[in-house]
Design an enzyme around this catalytic site. Structure first.
Site, PDB file in Angstrom:
ATOM      1  CG  HIS A   1       1.074   0.556  -4.659  1.00  0.00           C
ATOM      2  ND1 HIS A   1      -0.060   0.777  -5.421  1.00  0.00           N
ATOM      3  CD2 HIS A   1       2.091   0.380  -5.538  1.00  0.00           C
ATOM      4  CE1 HIS A   1       0.272   0.730  -6.706  1.00  0.00           C
ATOM      5  NE2 HIS A   1       1.570   0.493  -6.801  1.00  0.00           N
TER       6      HIS A   1
ATOM      7  CE  LYS B   1       6.654  -4.534 -12.453  1.00  0.00           C
ATOM      8  NZ  LYS B   1       5.267  -4.127 -12.208  1.00  0.00           N
TER       9      LYS B   1
ATOM     10  CD  GLU C   1      -0.031  -2.575  -8.114  1.00  0.00           C
ATOM     11  OE1 GLU C   1      -0.523  -2.421  -9.241  1.00  0.00           O
ATOM     12  OE2 GLU C   1       1.199  -2.491  -7.890  1.00  0.00           O
TER      13      GLU C   1
ATOM     14  CE  LYS D   1       1.572  -5.831 -12.289  1.00  0.00           C
ATOM     15  NZ  LYS D   1       0.596  -4.712 -12.263  1.00  0.00           N
TER      16      LYS D   1
ATOM     17  CG  HIS E   1       3.954   4.010  -5.327  1.00  0.00           C
ATOM     18  ND1 HIS E   1       4.476   3.339  -6.416  1.00  0.00           N
ATOM     19  CD2 HIS E   1       4.269   3.266  -4.244  1.00  0.00           C
ATOM     20  CE1 HIS E   1       5.074   2.232  -6.001  1.00  0.00           C
ATOM     21  NE2 HIS E   1       4.960   2.168  -4.682  1.00  0.00           N
TER      22      HIS E   1
END
Length: 472
Positions: free
Chosen positions: A286, A167, A196, A169, A319
């Site tokens: 993801h 982060k 993502e 991101k 995920h």
């Protein structure tokens, strides 16, 4: 007697409603939640879904006589009430396996969740579950490597793996991005991750990111003596560009790459999984965009179906939600789709939302990834819920540490190892977690500060997509 053609429109239930049908072992079975239009009988609505998702159209056609329609058609064979909701019902439909191209989740979805979802006979439609027969499972390649092979590649055993999404991101330069990766891996994490939506933007082109990240991995491995990795997102505008990025990741020695399997597409994902298998590269998946499909309890596709589709299409990680973090996820349902991702045989269990038995044969399982709004206080619950074959990813819960990224990673590693050790000694860590963490923090100032920083942070919002009442 030879069949003759009779033009006109018939009710769907005359052809596609078959309550006496016994599903075959080779049938693909689907459970739909159907909310019919006012005045449409349940049997007619169920038959309409069976027809539109298999061989039917709105009128009889003479070319029906050129094939064995009775063999190829979908069959609505059962109807059940939805507990606590009299506006809809469950319809169970059996499809002969020959309706679907072998090894093509694209073709399966084109039928099961294609035009039928815009059908006027229903107000809303949701695909709740699918049973893939072993005869179909064996035509799919599944995860490129699976849990055991990944553990051997990474040389990590007996505990969940730890990860972190870098982060912010978006907006970091490649050099600063690589610095954050190094600090997190050096501090004790096993993996770091592209978010993502990190692809190849003007502020950080993919090739520069890959280079700086690999420098960070190499340095962290030299200093810690541990195998490290970073999920390099190869999702791209075209398949050709995706493979170009994957090839470069392999060339520079990356152990794992990443793909957004829903936004990137099932065709691209299946091809990339095959490439990873052939080239010895792990594949992190993801689920960006999943909530558009699965969060509405009356319309869309349940995540347990998306989990099954991913296992068939291929991925070594997926995920799955956290139960305790910031993202949607009922505990019983989440445990259900975690089993669908990892286990070889899963029995029907309505208390966890599993409508069918599912046999995966020898297809390897994949790691469940818990990510989204989690921090050290969640560690006891996460270890209990997810077990060892998981990746626990703390983004803000690593990078938000008051002492920096390395300290945040260290805090998470200490918390994880304390929880695993206590669990192995028979401690009920979800109940005794505070004591376990407090004891560990006595010798880890990084963990102590993390516990003080996030002790008041909770995400106590009600789950939107719950299990139906009587199934609990």
């Amino acid at each position: 007697m030879a069949k003759t053609y009779s033009a006109g429109v018939k009710e769907y239930r005359e052809t596609y409603w078959m309550p006496n049908y016994t599903p075959k072992d080779t049938d693909i079975l689907a459970c739909f939640k159907i909310t019919p239009q006012a005045g449409v009988p349940r049997e007619e609505a169920a038959a309409a879904v069976a027809a539109e998702s298999s061989t039917g159209t709105w009128t009889t056609v003479w070319t029906d006589l050129l094939t064995d329609l009775d063999y190829y058609k979908g069959r609505a064979y059962a109807i059940e009430d939805v507990p606590g909701d009299d506006t809809c019902f469950y319809a169970f439909i059996a499809y002969p396996i020959d309706l679907f191209e072998e090894g093509s989740v694209v073709n399966v979805f084109t039928s099961l969740v294609g035009n039928v979802f815009g059908f006027k006979a229903v107000r809303a439609l949701r695909l709740e579950d699918v049973r893939f027969p072993i005869a179909y499972v064996m035509t799919c390649n599944g995860p490129p490597h699976g849990i055991q092979v990944e553990r051997d590649i990474m040389n990590k055993y007996g505990r969940p793996m730890l990860g972190c999404t870098i982060k912010p991101k978006l907006g970091l330069s490649a050099k600063n991005y690589g610095r954050a990766v190094y600090e997190c891996l050096r501090g004790g994490l096993d993996f770091t991750k592209d978010d993502e939506n990190v692809n190849s933007q003007p502020f950080m082109r993919w090739r520069q990111r890959f280079d700086f990240v690999m420098d960070a991995i190499d340095k962290a491995e030299r200093e810690t003596g541990e195998r490290k990795g970073h999920y390099l997102n190869v999702t791209a505008p075209t398949p050709e560009e995706m493979y170009k990025r994957a090839e470069y990741a392999k060339e520079i020695g990356a152990p794992i790459i990443m793909h957004d399997y829903i936004t990137g597409g099932f065709c691209a994902n299946t091809g990339l999984a095959q490439w990873c298998r052939d080239n010895g590269v792990l594949l992190h998946i993801h689920r960006a965009m999943h909530a558009v499909l699965d969060r509405n309890p009356h319309h869309g596709i349940h995540f347990r179906v998306l989990t099954k589709i991913l296992r068939l299409s291929g991925g070594d990680h997926l995920h799955t939600g956290t139960v305790v973090g910031k993202l949607e996820g009922d505990r019983a349902s989440t445990l259900g789709w975690i089993d669908l991702l990892r286990e070889s045989y899963i029995k029907e269990d309505r208390s966890r939302g599993l409508f069918f038995d599912q046999d995966w044969g020898s297809m390897p399982g994949a790691f469940a990834v818990a990510s989204g709004g989690i921090h050290v206080w969640h560690m006891p619950a996460l270890v209990t819920i997810f077990g060892d074959d998981s990746v626990l990813q703390f983004g803000g819960g690593t990078l938000g540490h008051p002492w920096g990224n390395a300290a945040g990673a260290c805090a998470n590693r200490v918390a994880l190892e304390a929880c695993v050790e206590a669990r192995n000694q028979g401690v009920a860590i979800e109940k005794e977690g505070k004591d376990v963490l407090t004891k560990a923090a006595a010798s880890s100032p990084e963990l102590k500060i993390a516990m003080e920083t996030w002790k008041e942070i909770k995400f106590e919002f009600d789950t939107v997509d719950k299990l139906d009442i009587a199934h609990k």
